[in-house]
Design a protein around this motif. Structure first.
Motif, mmCIF file in Angstrom:
data_model
loop_
_atom_site.group_PDB
_atom_site.id
_atom_site.type_symbol
_atom_site.label_atom_id
_atom_site.label_comp_id
_atom_site.label_asym_id
_atom_site.label_seq_id
_atom_site.Cartn_x
_atom_site.Cartn_y
_atom_site.Cartn_z
ATOM 1 N N ILE A 15 0.846 -1.195 0.000
ATOM 2 C CA ILE A 15 0.000 0.000 0.000
ATOM 3 C C ILE A 15 0.881 1.244 0.000
ATOM 4 C CG2 ILE A 15 -1.727 1.273 1.319
ATOM 5 C CD1 ILE A 15 -2.631 -1.385 2.484
ATOM 6 N N VAL A 16 0.448 2.265 -0.740
ATOM 7 C CA VAL A 16 1.217 3.516 -0.820
ATOM 8 C C VAL A 16 0.959 4.336 0.437
ATOM 9 C CG1 VAL A 16 1.585 5.633 -2.127
ATOM 10 C CG2 VAL A 16 1.080 3.517 -3.336
ATOM 11 N N ASN A 17 1.884 4.291 1.375
ATOM 12 C CA ASN A 17 1.863 5.137 2.562
ATOM 13 C C ASN A 17 3.283 5.265 3.103
ATOM 14 O OD1 ASN A 17 2.415 2.870 4.148
ATOM 15 N ND2 ASN A 17 0.283 2.539 4.674
ATOM 16 N N CYS A 18 3.479 6.141 4.056
ATOM 17 C CA CYS A 18 4.827 6.440 4.555
ATOM 18 C C CYS A 18 5.540 5.224 5.133
ATOM 19 C CB CYS A 18 4.757 7.533 5.609
ATOM 20 S SG CYS A 18 4.273 9.137 4.933
ATOM 21 N N ARG A 19 4.840 4.399 5.885
ATOM 22 C CA ARG A 19 5.492 3.264 6.536
ATOM 23 C C ARG A 19 6.010 2.216 5.555
ATOM 24 N NH1 ARG A 19 3.588 1.704 12.267
ATOM 25 N NH2 ARG A 19 3.901 3.736 13.206
ATOM 26 N N ASN A 20 5.457 2.180 4.361
ATOM 27 C CA ASN A 20 5.903 1.214 3.349
ATOM 28 C C ASN A 20 6.940 1.802 2.396
ATOM 29 O OD1 ASN A 20 4.216 -0.782 4.327
ATOM 30 N ND2 ASN A 20 2.517 -0.140 3.048
ATOM 31 N N SER A 25 12.018 7.011 7.891
ATOM 32 C CA SER A 25 13.041 6.670 8.876
ATOM 33 C C SER A 25 12.459 6.092 10.159
ATOM 34 C CB SER A 25 13.866 7.914 9.211
ATOM 35 O OG SER A 25 13.070 8.858 9.902
ATOM 36 N N GLY A 26 11.149 6.042 10.260
ATOM 37 C CA GLY A 26 10.513 5.555 11.478
ATOM 38 C C GLY A 26 9.825 6.682 12.226
ATOM 39 N N THR A 27 10.315 7.889 12.036
ATOM 40 C CA THR A 27 9.699 9.047 12.685
ATOM 41 C C THR A 27 9.366 10.153 11.697
ATOM 42 O OG1 THR A 27 11.885 9.944 13.185
ATOM 43 C CG2 THR A 27 10.819 8.672 14.911
#
Length: 62
Positions: A15-20, A25-27
Motif C-alpha cells: 500500500i502507498v503510505n509512509c510506513r511502506n 526513517s521511522g519518525t
C-alpha cells in the motif's frame, strides 16, 4: 493531498503510505522538505494561505 511523488516501496505490491516507503526513517520522511515545497505550490495551499492571511477576526455587533 494526492499520492506521494517520492514513494519508493520496500516490497512490490504494498500500500502507498509512509510506513511502506524506503525513505521513511521511522519518525519522519527523509524528503519532508521537498514534499512541503511541493504542497506549497498547489492551488489548495494558496487558497488556504490567502484565507489565513486575510482573516480579520470575528466582529460582534457595534
Amino acid at each position: 493531498m494526492s499520492k506521494c511523488l517520492y514513494f519508493k516501496p520496500r516490497v512490490d505490491g504494498c500500500i502507498v503510505n509512509c510506513r511502506n516507503c524506503k525513505r521513511w526513517s521511522g519518525t519522519r520522511c527523509k524528503d519532508e522538505k521537498q514534499l512541503i515545497e511541493l504542497y506549497e505550490d498547489t492551488e489548495e495551499f494558496k487558497i488556504y494561505d490567502r484565507m489565513m492571511r486575510e482573516n480579520k477576526g470575528v466582529r460582534g455587533p457595534l
